[in-house]
Scaffold this motif. Sequence first.
Motif, PDB file in Angstrom:
ATOM      1  N   ALA A 503     -21.434   9.676  71.189  1.00 15.21           N
ATOM      2  CA  ALA A 503     -21.418  10.176  72.563  1.00 15.21           C
ATOM      3  C   ALA A 503     -20.042  10.028  73.197  1.00 15.21           C
ATOM      4  O   ALA A 503     -19.561  10.927  73.904  1.00 15.21           O
ATOM      5  CB  ALA A 503     -22.468   9.430  73.393  1.00 15.21           C
ATOM      6  N   GLN A 504     -19.380   8.889  72.941  1.00 16.36           N
ATOM      7  CA  GLN A 504     -18.063   8.673  73.542  1.00 16.36           C
ATOM      8  C   GLN A 504     -17.062   9.710  73.063  1.00 16.36           C
ATOM      9  O   GLN A 504     -16.289  10.270  73.848  1.00 16.36           O
ATOM     10  CB  GLN A 504     -17.574   7.271  73.200  1.00 16.36           C
ATOM     11  CG  GLN A 504     -16.241   6.929  73.857  1.00 16.36           C
ATOM     12  CD  GLN A 504     -15.721   5.570  73.407  1.00 16.36           C
ATOM     13  OE1 GLN A 504     -16.232   5.027  72.445  1.00 16.36           O
ATOM     14  NE2 GLN A 504     -14.735   5.052  74.095  1.00 16.36           N
ATOM     15  N   GLY A 505     -17.095   9.982  71.741  1.00 10.50           N
ATOM     16  CA  GLY A 505     -16.192  10.994  71.201  1.00 10.50           C
ATOM     17  C   GLY A 505     -16.493  12.362  71.765  1.00 10.50           C
ATOM     18  O   GLY A 505     -15.576  13.165  72.020  1.00 10.50           O
ATOM     19  N   ALA A 506     -17.775  12.672  71.941  1.00  4.23           N
ATOM     20  CA  ALA A 506     -18.143  13.973  72.518  1.00  4.23           C
ATOM     21  C   ALA A 506     -17.628  14.092  73.951  1.00  4.23           C
ATOM     22  O   ALA A 506     -17.149  15.155  74.372  1.00  4.23           O
ATOM     23  CB  ALA A 506     -19.658  14.149  72.471  1.00  4.23           C
ATOM     24  N   MET A 507     -17.716  13.001  74.724  1.00  3.15           N
ATOM     25  CA  MET A 507     -17.200  13.008  76.087  1.00  3.15           C
ATOM     26  C   MET A 507     -15.693  13.239  76.107  1.00  3.15           C
ATOM     27  O   MET A 507     -15.170  14.030  76.903  1.00  3.15           O
ATOM     28  CB  MET A 507     -17.553  11.702  76.782  1.00  3.15           C
ATOM     29  CG  MET A 507     -16.961  11.559  78.175  1.00  3.15           C
ATOM     30  SD  MET A 507     -17.532  12.852  79.312  1.00  3.15           S
ATOM     31  CE  MET A 507     -19.136  12.209  79.758  1.00  3.15           C
ATOM     32  N   HIS A 508     -14.987  12.562  75.200  1.00  2.00           N
ATOM     33  CA  HIS A 508     -13.539  12.766  75.118  1.00  2.00           C
ATOM     34  C   HIS A 508     -13.213  14.226  74.825  1.00  2.00           C
ATOM     35  O   HIS A 508     -12.319  14.831  75.441  1.00  2.00           O
ATOM     36  CB  HIS A 508     -12.956  11.885  74.006  1.00  2.00           C
ATOM     37  CG  HIS A 508     -12.656  10.493  74.447  1.00  2.00           C
ATOM     38  ND1 HIS A 508     -11.682  10.190  75.371  1.00  2.00           N
ATOM     39  CD2 HIS A 508     -13.216   9.305  74.092  1.00  2.00           C
ATOM     40  CE1 HIS A 508     -11.642   8.897  75.571  1.00  2.00           C
ATOM     41  NE2 HIS A 508     -12.574   8.318  74.806  1.00  2.00           N
ATOM     42  N   ALA A 509     -13.917  14.811  73.842  1.00  2.00           N
ATOM     43  CA  ALA A 509     -13.655  16.195  73.470  1.00  2.00           C
ATOM     44  C   ALA A 509     -13.935  17.136  74.634  1.00  2.00           C
ATOM     45  O   ALA A 509     -13.150  18.065  74.907  1.00  2.00           O
ATOM     46  CB  ALA A 509     -14.515  16.569  72.259  1.00  2.00           C
ATOM     47  N   ALA A 510     -15.044  16.911  75.324  1.00  3.30           N
ATOM     48  CA  ALA A 510     -15.396  17.785  76.440  1.00  3.30           C
ATOM     49  C   ALA A 510     -14.375  17.696  77.565  1.00  3.30           C
ATOM     50  O   ALA A 510     -13.965  18.712  78.150  1.00  3.30           O
ATOM     51  CB  ALA A 510     -16.793  17.426  76.956  1.00  3.30           C
ATOM     52  N   GLN A 511     -13.940  16.476  77.888  1.00  2.70           N
ATOM     53  CA  GLN A 511     -12.950  16.321  78.952  1.00  2.70           C
ATOM     54  C   GLN A 511     -11.616  16.960  78.576  1.00  2.70           C
ATOM     55  O   GLN A 511     -10.922  17.527  79.430  1.00  2.70           O
ATOM     56  CB  GLN A 511     -12.775  14.841  79.260  1.00  2.70           C
ATOM     57  CG  GLN A 511     -13.980  14.224  79.962  1.00  2.70           C
ATOM     58  CD  GLN A 511     -13.800  12.740  80.228  1.00  2.70           C
ATOM     59  OE1 GLN A 511     -13.004  12.077  79.568  1.00  2.70           O
ATOM     60  NE2 GLN A 511     -14.558  12.212  81.187  1.00  2.70           N
TER      61      GLN A 511
END
Length: 841
Positions: A503-511
Motif C-alpha cells: 500500500a505504501q508503494g502504491a501511495m508513493h506511485a500515485a502521488q
Amino acid sequence: MPIPLRHLWLFSSRDSSHRTGLRRAVLLLGAMCLALVAVALLPPLQWLHDPASYLPLHMLLETLAIIAASLVFAISWACYRRLKTDTLLSLACGFAGVALLDFSHMLSFQGMPVFITPADPEKAINFWLAARGMAAGTMLWVALRPWKASGHRLERWAILGLSLFAVTMVYLTVFRHPYLLPRTFVGGQGLTAYKVSLEYLLIAVHLFTACCFWRSIREPQPFNVTALFCASLAMALGELCFTLYTSFTDQFNLLGHVFKVIAYWLLYKGIFVEAIEQPYDQLTRSRAQLQATFDAIPDMLFELDERERIINCHASADARLKVDPKQMIGKSMPELLSGDLLQQCRQTMRNASKRGYAQSQPFILEQPGQALWLQLSVSTRKLGGRPNGHVLLVRDVSLLKQQEERILHLAHFDSLTGLPNQTLFRQRVTLALGQARRHQQSVALLLIDLDHFKHINDTLGHRAGDQLLCAVAKRLRPHLRTEDILSRQGGDEFILALPDIEAQGAMHAAQRLLGDLLEPLHFGNHVTTTSASIGIALYPNDSDNLESLVQHADAAMYLAKQRGRNNVQFYTADLQARMSRLMELENALRTAIEHNELCLYYQPQWALVGQRLTGFEVLLRWQHPTLGSISPAEFIPVAESSGQIAQIGHWVLKQGLAQLARWRHKGLDTLLAINLSAVQFRSTDLAEQIAELLESYQIPPECLELELTEGTAMEDPAQARLQLSSLRQLGVRLAIDDFGTGFSSLAQLRHFPVDTLKIDRSFVQDIDHDQGSADMVRSIIQMAHNLGISTLAEGVETARQLQLLQQLECEAIQGFLWGQPLDCASAETLLASKNSAAILP
C-alpha cells in the motif's frame, strides 16, 4: 575410308561403357608392337653395350616402375575403406610386393654396390623373375576373382601379410640359399633355357589374364577393366622382349623395361581414374548441382561441425543478408554471436540434436542502419549415420513479423494512445494476479480519472481532447516499471496495475503521478495543466479477482473526486489508517539518525563446545520520543520501501565497527556479525565500502561477519556468488541468515563462499515437538557439515532445544536461553569476563 573401331564386330560386342577405353588401348598396344618391330629391324645400338651408359637408364626405368607399383598399392589400399573389395585389396598387396622385389632387382643389377651380397646377373634375374611372377599371379587373381564387397576388418592385414611373407621367402632364398635356384644366366653363353621358359610361361599367363579381362568387357563392371586388359597385354609384350635380348645392355632389354613401366602406368591410371578421378568428377558435378540449388535459396545457409565452427556458408541473394563466405568459414559461433542470441542459437541446435529438426522463435539482429527479424531452422548434420554438426538456415522474417505485430497491435492496443486496451490489460493483470498468488505478493490497482476533462472537449474540441489524452499517456509512461501495466479504459479514464507492491508503494506511485500531471502539458497548439483523481484497490486485501478490484478502485476514485479531486483514496478505511501510520513512520525515520533515536544492541553468540562466547550479532533498535519503542519488524520494511535502508545500513556498519574498535583498544577481541540489507548487498561498491571502513577503524577482516538472508542470496544466485567472492577476498566472514526459509538448493549453496549457516528461529522453536522441524534442522546441519560450513541456531529459548541441538552437533547458538540482546555497556561487561561460561544459567 577407315572403319571406326566401334563398328567392328569384335568391339561392338563389348559393352558400350568400355568402348572409349578399348579404342585407346588398341592404339597404345599397336604403337607398342610397332616399336618392338622397329627395334628388331634396327641395328644394335653400340653405346648401350657400355654398362656405364646403360646403368643410369636402367635405374631410371626401374625407379619409374617402382613408383608406379607403389602408387598402385597406395591408392588401392587407401580406397579399400570406401570400396570394400577384396579384389582391389589383392591388387594393392600384390603390387606392394612387386615394388619391393623390383627395388631389390635394381640394387642387384650388375654395376650397383653390394646389396647384402655382391651384385651379379643371376641375382638380378632371380629378383626380376620373382617380381614378374608376383605381378602375373596378382593380375590373374584379379581377373578370376569377382569384384565384390568384403567386410572383414582383418582381411586386408592378412592379405598384406601374405604378400610380405612371399617377398620375405624370396629374400631368404636369394640371399641365403641361392644354390637352391636353377641357373638363369651363364657368362659367355647368355640366358639359360630355364629362364627363357619362365619368360614364355609369364607371357602365357598374361595372355590368359588378358582373355579373362576381355570376357569381362562384355558387361558393365565396377572397375576399369579396359585398363587392366591393356596392362596385361603390355606386360606380355615386355616379357617377350626379355626372351629376345642377348645382352643385359641391348635394346630389347631396354625396351622391355619401357614396356613394363607402361604396363604399370596403365595399372596406376586405371586405379587412379576409378578410385579418385571419377569420384572427384562426380563430386564436382554434385557440388555444382548443389551450388545451383543453394543459389536458388533466398536464405543464408551455414554448415557447422561438432565444435560449432562454420565449414560451409551460402550467402543470400538478399542484399540485407549479404555475407562473405570466405570470411565466415572457419569461424565459431561465439565469434559471430554473443549473449542471448548465442544462447538461443545453441538451444535451437540442442533441440535439433534431440528431434532431428528444430526452429527458433524469431529474433532481432541489430545491424548498422537497420534491424532485421530472423528465424533459425536447424537440422542435424549426419556423416556415416552419426551426428556430425548442424545445418542452419537463416531466414529474414522481418516483413512477416511486421504484419504479425500490426495485427496484434490492432487487436490489443488502444488506437489513440498506443496503450494496452481492455482485452490486453485483463490478460496481463490476470497473469500478474496468478503470479502474486503463487509468490504471496500484493498487486495494486490504480484507477486514474482526469479532472475536468469534459471542459477541454467542450472548449477546444474533441480533437484537442484526443491530443491531451495522448500527452497524458506519454507523461505517465516514463514512471512505470517493466512489470507495471497501464491501460486506457475509455474516455478520460486510465487504469494502472502495479505488481509486487504494498500500500505504501502504491501511495508513493500515485502521488508521483499526480505531481507529474500538474506540470504543463503540451498537446497540439495548446498548453495546459491538469489533475486527476486516483482510487486504489489492493490484491489480496480488498479482493482476489480482477472484476471486484476494478469496482473497488472505481469506488475509491469517486471518493477522491468527492473529497475535492487531485487526491488519492484507498478502498477501505482500515487501509487508510494503516497508510497514515506508515507515512508517519516514514517521515519520522528520515530524522531518526540525525536525532540519535537509533541505537545498537548486541546479542551474544555461543559455541556449544566449551560454552564459549564467540561473538555478538548487532541488532538495530528505534526509540522515538512520541511514538515510543518501534519494532524493527515494523520500521525496517518502511525503510526499505522509502529508500532509506541503504543509509541506515551504512550507519549500522559504521557504528558497529566503531564500537568494535573501542573494545579492541581495551584488549577485548571478539567477532561482530552485522546484517546486510538486500539494497546494500546489491550495491556494486559494497566491497569497497567495507574495505574502507575496516581500514578506517583498523579492524582485522576476520573480526567482522556479514550476514545476508537466504532470500536475498537467491534473488540472483550468479550475482550473489560474485558479490560474496569479492567480500571473501577482503577476508571477512560470511553467513547466510534465516536459512531454511528460502529456496536454495545444495547445488547452489556449494558455490557460495560462506562460513556459517544460521538456522531460522521458526525451526528451532518447534524442534522439541514437531518432527518436521527436527528433520529440517538435522538436514541443514548435515548438509552444512558436508560442505565444510559451520551452523548457528537462532532463537534458542529452552534447555530441551539446546539438548537436541547438541545431539545434532550444531556448533553454535544464540537466544534468550543464554543471553538476551545487550546494550553496549552490558555487552562490554560480558566480553570482559575472564570466564564467560561462568555467567551461563
